[in-house]
Design a protein around this motif. Structure first.
Motif, short mmCIF file in Angstrom:
data_model
loop_
_atom_site.label_atom_id
_atom_site.label_comp_id
_atom_site.label_asym_id
_atom_site.label_seq_id
_atom_site.Cartn_x
_atom_site.Cartn_y
_atom_site.Cartn_z
N HIS A 34 0.85 -1.20 0.00
CA HIS A 34 0.00 0.00 0.00
C HIS A 34 0.88 1.24 0.00
O HIS A 34 2.04 1.20 0.42
N TYR A 36 0.70 4.80 1.75
CA TYR A 36 0.09 5.69 2.73
C TYR A 36 1.18 6.62 3.24
O TYR A 36 2.29 6.18 3.54
N THR A 41 -1.69 11.26 4.22
CA THR A 41 -2.86 10.39 4.46
C THR A 41 -2.77 9.80 5.88
O THR A 41 -2.79 8.58 6.05
N ILE A 43 -4.89 9.60 8.33
CA ILE A 43 -6.05 8.84 8.79
C ILE A 43 -6.03 7.44 8.20
O ILE A 43 -6.25 6.44 8.91
N GLU A 44 -5.72 7.32 6.91
CA GLU A 44 -5.66 6.01 6.26
C GLU A 44 -4.51 5.17 6.82
O GLU A 44 -4.67 3.96 7.03
N ALA A 45 -3.36 5.81 7.05
CA ALA A 45 -2.22 5.08 7.64
C ALA A 45 -2.58 4.57 9.03
O ALA A 45 -2.29 3.41 9.37
N ARG A 46 -3.22 5.41 9.83
CA ARG A 46 -3.63 5.00 11.17
C ARG A 46 -4.64 3.87 11.11
O ARG A 46 -4.52 2.87 11.84
N ASP A 47 -5.66 4.00 10.26
CA ASP A 47 -6.68 2.96 10.16
C ASP A 47 -6.07 1.62 9.75
O ASP A 47 -6.44 0.57 10.27
N PHE A 48 -5.13 1.67 8.80
CA PHE A 48 -4.47 0.42 8.39
C PHE A 48 -3.76 -0.20 9.58
O PHE A 48 -3.90 -1.40 9.84
#
Length: 164
Positions: A34, A36, A41, A43-48
């Motif tokens: 991925h 990120y 990004t 938020i996306e890095a954290r969510d992953f």
């Protein structure tokens, strides 16, 4: 078998991390890749990172250059092992990325390999998975024995040529 996540801060890191793909493929370890950014990004890095364990990952490799906060941002949001690859850029030959990756605060560890050291990052991830996977452990042992034999053959050739 657990998967390995490979996260790049930018798609420009792809030529470096492709070396990790090859090693993971060689050992038959599944992986996902991925892009990120810790900065663009977050938020996306954290969510992953928060969901990585539940999504079947056993280790995360994070590659980034320059400020290289990606590995730390991932590590702050998961208890999985995180391996940072500092990526060489035109700025400071990757020393900035190395220092950003290796200088983590106490309590949030990131294992860090050499600048552009994707192959070793993959091998370290494999060693982590091999703690609970005997098949991987045997593959690692066989690879080490093969590498040892190759060095001993080179030693013999050099010794035969120069030691009279």
């Amino acid at each position: 078998m657990k998967k390995v996540a490979i996260i790049m801060g930018s798609d420009s890191d792809l030529p470096v991390v492709e070396k990790a793909f090859a090693v993971l493929d060689e050992y038959g370890v599944p992986f996902e890749v991925h892009v990120y950014s810790a900065h663009r990004t977050p938020i996306e890095a954290r969510d992953f990172a928060v969901n990585a364990r539940d999504n079947g990952f056993g280790a995360v490799i994070a590659a980034a250059g320059k400020a290289a906060h990606l590995a730390g941002a991932i590590a702050a949001n998961t208890t999985l092992p995180v391996i940072g690859i500092p990526v060489k850029s035109s700025t400071l030959d990757g020393l900035d990325a190395l220092l950003s990756t290796v200088q983590m605060p106490s309590g949030i560890p990131v294992a860090t390999v050499a600048i552009d050291g994707a192959a070793n990052a993959a091998l370290l991830a494999i060693q982590i998975l091999a703690v609970s996977d005997e098949e991987l452990a045997l593959k690692l042992k066989a690879a080490r024995e093969k590498a040892s034999q190759a060095v001993l053959e080179k030693d013999k050739a050099i010794s035969d040529k120069f030691n009279k």
